[in-house]
Scaffold this active site. Structure first.
Site, PDB file in Angstrom:
ATOM      1  CG  HIS A  53      -9.707   6.699   6.477  1.00 47.91           C
ATOM      2  ND1 HIS A  53     -10.717   5.767   6.335  1.00 47.91           N
ATOM      3  CD2 HIS A  53      -8.546   5.980   6.589  1.00 47.91           C
ATOM      4  CE1 HIS A  53     -10.199   4.545   6.337  1.00 47.91           C
ATOM      5  NE2 HIS A  53      -8.888   4.645   6.515  1.00 47.91           N
ATOM      6  CG  HIS A  67      -8.826   6.364   2.401  1.00 50.01           C
ATOM      7  ND1 HIS A  67      -8.831   6.164   1.037  1.00 50.01           N
ATOM      8  CD2 HIS A  67      -8.220   5.265   2.939  1.00 50.01           C
ATOM      9  CE1 HIS A  67      -8.256   5.004   0.760  1.00 50.01           C
ATOM     10  NE2 HIS A  67      -7.875   4.441   1.904  1.00 50.01           N
ATOM     11  NE  ARG A  70      -4.306   5.368   3.696  1.00 48.33           N
ATOM     12  CZ  ARG A  70      -4.926   4.568   4.543  1.00 48.33           C
ATOM     13  NH1 ARG A  70      -5.358   5.050   5.698  1.00 48.33           N
ATOM     14  NH2 ARG A  70      -5.118   3.294   4.266  1.00 48.33           N
ATOM     15  NE  ARG A 101      -4.462   5.192   9.664  1.00 45.45           N
ATOM     16  CZ  ARG A 101      -4.998   4.217   8.929  1.00 45.45           C
ATOM     17  NH1 ARG A 101      -4.530   2.996   8.998  1.00 45.45           N
ATOM     18  NH2 ARG A 101      -6.000   4.467   8.124  1.00 45.45           N
ATOM     19  CD  GLU A 126      -2.929  -1.149   2.305  1.00 51.16           C
ATOM     20  OE1 GLU A 126      -3.963  -1.827   2.204  1.00 51.16           O
ATOM     21  OE2 GLU A 126      -2.666  -0.463   3.319  1.00 51.16           O
TER      22      GLU A 126
END
Length: 529
Positions: free
Chosen positions: A353, A244, A292, A388, A116
């Site tokens: 998110h 997100h 992100r 994060r 990811e």
């Protein structure tokens, strides 16, 4: 009613349930798990992507995972917290498997790992595209079958109990504030009961519901952060709200917005404008797999430049059967609104998110309030820093559940119930007219936060949010004092408190850093690309 427990756990996601199982295994005292809805409606259930852990030692190692986490967090992470989570992750993965959680495997029996955004290697364990639901399922079965755990579904924690409730004045400078349990609303009696405990664990999840568009369930109203803040506990880094980049754009379904997992970009998905033009090459050399915060800001900017309400994620160049196999739920969801993702672009846009900040805790999960622990999304361990790294949250929850369980078990015998806690002062009635006021105020909070405290901020926007929230705070506190406690008004109070904390701490950070992006201050060196 007055109840007494050794362990009172407020919240029932992966953090709360794994902690409950760990303490139940070692301690034969009374354990209570408070869940504001049902066990299957936690934030954990909605997590699609997976769990980050170093398991393939042929290509991966702890140092790589640590460095990826530090880079994503803009190097303001707590290094000790990062080390603790990364190095203890494999052991906790084994624990999840023992509890009955299934992760996808290859034919040779090894884990089928995804990659990811922000990760330098393939290290994401998953269960198709509904990993959170699978973890929640496995833990729910284990918790429900454990006779030592009392489960209180559809119960709502109103406030934690401290010296304040004993008639002692408590301020943020008061040393040795202690938690004696919580006041909890019983849905059947509509009465607020007193739950006394030797140890209290706060694991109430996120606060995405303070924004108009979020991937979180509507119950994610920041209850834990708000309760601890009102009790004069330390709450930190609330300005770092992660949006997100890719929630499904569906005007008929905005709350919660359906998440299109980051694993789909790891799989090869490309972000494009509706006309087919790719754009991430303008923003980062990692393209669609950049962290992100970078991807969300890029999408936000492209939407504003072109005056569009979404961009697109393209997987049409991938093998259709492979796409259906890896992402069966996303395929079905999109098909239900007329989109065949093997042939058509997926319309996506950013949505609130994840909260990187929260109740400040140490390496044992201890908060600034004695006998009160906090783990999971409502806590601020320092792992995430300013942003994060994808799939670090679920593993953080189980690692800190283990740390908090070991520490609280070692100290449980030091605590007792030798305090006289008064019952909840239950005055007033709630009228239909006042219900309307609550509903309207909830909408206003969402509008204020989305319009003024979103992906891109400014001093002027933050000041306007502060003023609007202050007015809502005064109105709501006045109403709360006159009416009986209800889930609706308590959630509204919590949302306003959380909105205030996000806004205030955003105002106090005079720089662009991580997820806090403001047009009034220059980019921090680590943010410059």
């Amino acid at each position: 009613m007055v109840y007494k427990y050794d362990f009172l756990i407020i919240g029932a996601g992966v953090a709360g349930m794994s902690y409950a199982l760990k303490v139940a295994r070692e301690h034969k005292g009374k354990i209570c798990l408070i869940c504001k809805t049902t066990l299957d409606e936690a934030n954990t259930y909605f997590a699609q992507g997976g769990v980050a852990s170093v398991t393939n030692l042929k290509i991966d190692n702890f140092d790589k995972h640590i460095e990826d986490t530090m880079i994503a967090g803009d190097y303001i992470n707590d290094v000790e917290a990062v080390e603790q989570v990364v190095r203890n992750a494999p052991e906790q993965i084994d624990e999840l498997v023992k509890w009955g959680v299934h992760f996808d495997r290859k034919e040779d029996g090894s884990f089928d790992l995804h990659r990811e955004g922000g990760h330098s290697e393939f290290r994401i364990l998953h269960h198709a595209d509904d990993t959170g639901a699978e973890i929640q399922r496995g833990l729910m079965e284990a918790v429900r079958s454990n006779p030592d755990i009392d489960i209180k579904e559809n119960h709502f924690a109103v406030e934690i109990i401290t010296q304040h409730h004993l008639g002692i004045v408590v301020t943020r400078r008061t040393p040795n504030i202690q938690c004696y349990g919580a006041y909890v609303l019983n849905p059947e009696t509509q009465k607020v009961d007193t739950y006394l405990s030797k140890v209290t664990l706060m694991c109430t999840g996120g606060c995405g519901a303070v924004y108009q568009t979020t991937t979180n369930p509507v119950i994610a109203t920041g209850d834990g952060e708000a309760m601890v803040y009102r009790a004069k506990g330390t709450v930190q880094d609330m300005e770092f709200v992660q949006f997100h980049p890719t929630s499904l754009y569906n005007p008929q379904e905005t709350h919660p917005a359906y998440l299109i997992t980051e694993a789909m970009r790891g799989y090869g998905g490309i972000l494009r404008l509706p006309n087919g033009e790719s754009f991430m090459e303008k923003y980062d050399k990692r393209l669609s797999l950049a962290p992100r915060d970078i991807v969300a800001r890029a999408i936000d900017k492209e939407m504003k430049i072109h005056g569009i309400d979404h961009v697109c994620l393209d997987v049409t160049h991938k093998d259709p059967e492979e796409t259906k196999h890896h992402f069966p739920n996303i395929y079905k969801k999109c098909l239900s609104i007329g989109i065949d993702i093997t042939k058509e672009y997926i319309p996506v846009r950013p949505a609130a998110h994840y909260m990187c900040g929260g109740i400040k805790v140490d390496l044992n999960g201890e908060s600034s309030i004695k006998r009160l622990y906090a783990i999971g999304e409502c806590s601020c361990t320092g792992l995430h820093g300013g942003n994060r790294l994808a799939s670090n949250s679920l593993i953080e929850a189980v690692v800190y559940a283990d740390a908090a369980a070991k520490h609280s078990l070692a100290h449980i015998d030091e605590y007792d119930f030798n305090v006289h806690v008064p019952e909840w002062d239950d005055q007033g009635t709630l009228t239909n007219e006042e219900k309307v006021l609550i509903t309207q105020s909830v909408k206003e909070v969402g509008q204020i936060m989305s319009n003024y405290v979103g992906i891109v901020r400014s001093d002027l926007r933050l000041k306007r949010a502060w003023n609007r929230l202050d007015l809502l705070y005064e109105e709501t506190e006045s109403l709360f004092k006159r009416v009986k406690a209800s889930k609706d008004i308590c959630e509204l109070r919590n949302m306003i408190n959380v909105g205030y904390l996000i806004t205030r701490q955003a105002i106090e950070r005079k720089e662009c850093r991580g997820l806090h992006f403001t047009i009034d201050y220059p980019l921090h060196a680590y943010d410059k690309k």
